[in-house]
Design an enzyme around this catalytic site. Structure first.
Site, mmCIF file in Angstrom:
data_model
loop_
_atom_site.group_PDB
_atom_site.id
_atom_site.type_symbol
_atom_site.label_atom_id
_atom_site.label_comp_id
_atom_site.label_asym_id
_atom_site.label_seq_id
_atom_site.Cartn_x
_atom_site.Cartn_y
_atom_site.Cartn_z
ATOM 1 N N CYS A 114 -12.375 -53.750 -30.164
ATOM 2 C CA CYS A 114 -12.278 -53.982 -28.710
ATOM 3 C C CYS A 114 -10.918 -53.588 -28.146
ATOM 4 C CB CYS A 114 -12.580 -55.441 -28.380
ATOM 5 S SG CYS A 114 -14.262 -55.892 -28.789
ATOM 6 N N HIS A 251 -9.530 -56.216 -20.974
ATOM 7 C CA HIS A 251 -10.754 -56.067 -21.773
ATOM 8 C C HIS A 251 -11.746 -57.102 -21.256
ATOM 9 C CE1 HIS A 251 -13.616 -55.868 -24.914
ATOM 10 N NE2 HIS A 251 -13.231 -56.958 -25.535
ATOM 11 N N ASN A 281 -19.606 -57.271 -22.779
ATOM 12 C CA ASN A 281 -18.485 -56.793 -23.580
ATOM 13 C C ASN A 281 -18.865 -55.441 -24.195
ATOM 14 O OD1 ASN A 281 -16.524 -56.302 -25.498
ATOM 15 N ND2 ASN A 281 -16.489 -58.400 -26.298
#
Ligand code: UT7
Length: 324
Positions: A114, A251, A281
């Site tokens: 990520c 993020h 996500n």
């Protein structure tokens, strides 16, 4: 004179299929209310069965070239951040290179889960400031829907697919924090936290792809602590403070993490680009998607000081301070 890596184009691609939270209620003991309240996610996009990470990356890259008024021949390096490549090798980046019609230069993947886009952006900046490349396309592209355990309600409702692309160009700057472009980067990792977030398969271990496993609460705890720290560290390196931030581009893992980090940085939520409700996500794709959406919404404007921050499997985390 200082060479700066200045953004000149941004674009994104989201697969056509949109999955609302309510769809998970049919197969799992979960609810739209739980997913919204614990994560802020309302829907996400899932790639079609025959749609790959490289195809989405090519679409995002094409959009960024159009936005910049450039062609593939103008790009001399291509960096793709992904943890969900089409194949074990070659890299997604070389597939995108061919797909965009780029015959020169070089292309490679970066794997920091990520945090991948932040790591890729820091690498692209290093290539430009060291004179190894003049125009670099940085892409985050993921098909996390391929590595979900659809029986695990604590993970499979959180992730989505998509791609975003940013083009950086070498331009002369004055060497001050008023310059446009990347002003500072801060990268970190700590491999002792491997078991908090990982995929339980791979080439040299199981010869299978595996599925994502996460200790959500523990990752949450690390995220809240480390994201503000890394953003602060990058700002300090740039000689800037919280007051200089025009937009945090975080993020997009969880709205509660995004809010807590903004609070720690003393930045109101009306100066945070939030897309988690629509994308879920998307791992390495989440920051370039948020950048692209933020520009399209008219939130991010030339001259704005941006702080992008991310954390993911590894653990790996980092931040980039960038004047748009
Ligand atoms: O991108 C990489 C970085 N990743 C992240 O930043 C993710 C970080 N973690 C998180 O975002 C959050 O920890 C989650 C969204 C994953 C979970 O939220 P939480 O508030 O930490 O929930 P929890 O794990 O403490 O679970 C609370 C309860 C549990 O039930 P009990 O034990 O209290 O009875 C879970 O079993 O919620 C239950 N639960 C669910 N209930 C309904 C877990 N998932 C679900 C679900 N629907 N989908």
């Amino acid at each position: 004179m200082t060479i700066r890596a200045v953004p000149v184009g941004i674009g994104h691609y989201l697969p056509a299929r949109v999955v609302e939270n309510a769809e998970f209620e049919k197969t799992l003991d979960t609810s739209d209310a739980w997913i919204r309240s614990r994560s802020g996610i309302e829907r996400r996009h899932f790639a079609a069965e025959d749609e790959t990470t490289s195809q989405m990356a090519i679409a995002a890259g094409t959009a960024a070239l159009t936005h910049a008024g450039l062609t593939a021949a103008d790009i001399d390096a291509l960096v793709v951040a992904t943890s969900t490549p089409d194949l074990t090798f070659p890299s997604v980046a070389t597939m995108v290179q061919a797909g965009l019609g780029m015959t020169g230069g070089f292309a490679f993947d970066v794997q920091a889960v990520c945090a991948g886009f932040v790591f890729a952006l820091a690498n692209a900046n290093a290539l430009i400031v060291s004179g190894q490349a003049r125009r670099v396309m940085v892409i985050g592209a993921e098909t996390f829907s391929r590595i979900m355990d659809w029986t695990d309600r604590s993970t499979c409702v959180l992730f989505g697919d998509g791609a975003g692309a940013l083009i950086l160009e070498a331009q002369d700057g004055a060497g001050t924090s008023d310059d446009r472009g990347v002003l500072a980067t801060d990268l970190n990792s700590d491999g002792t936290h491997r078991d908090l977030l990982y995929v339980d398969g791979g080439v040299s271990s199981t010869q299978s792809t595996g599925v994502l496993r996460m200790e959500g609460q523990e990752v949450f705890r690390h995220a809240v602590e480390k994201l503000a720290q890394t953003a602060d560290a990058a700002l300090t390196k740039a000689g800037l403070s919280h007051d200089d931030i025009a937009w945090i581009v975080p993020h997009q893992a969880n709205l509660r993490i995004i809010k807590r980090t903004a609070q720690k940085l003393g930045v109101d939520m009306d100066r945070v680009v939030v897309t988690v409700q629509d994308h879920g996500n998307t791992s390495a794709a989440s920051i370039p998607l948020a950048l692209s959406v933020g520009v399209a919404r008219g939130q991010i404007k030339p001259g704005d000081l941006l702080v992008a921050e991310a954390i993911g499997g590894g653990l790996a985390w980092g931040a980039v301070v960038l004047r748009w």
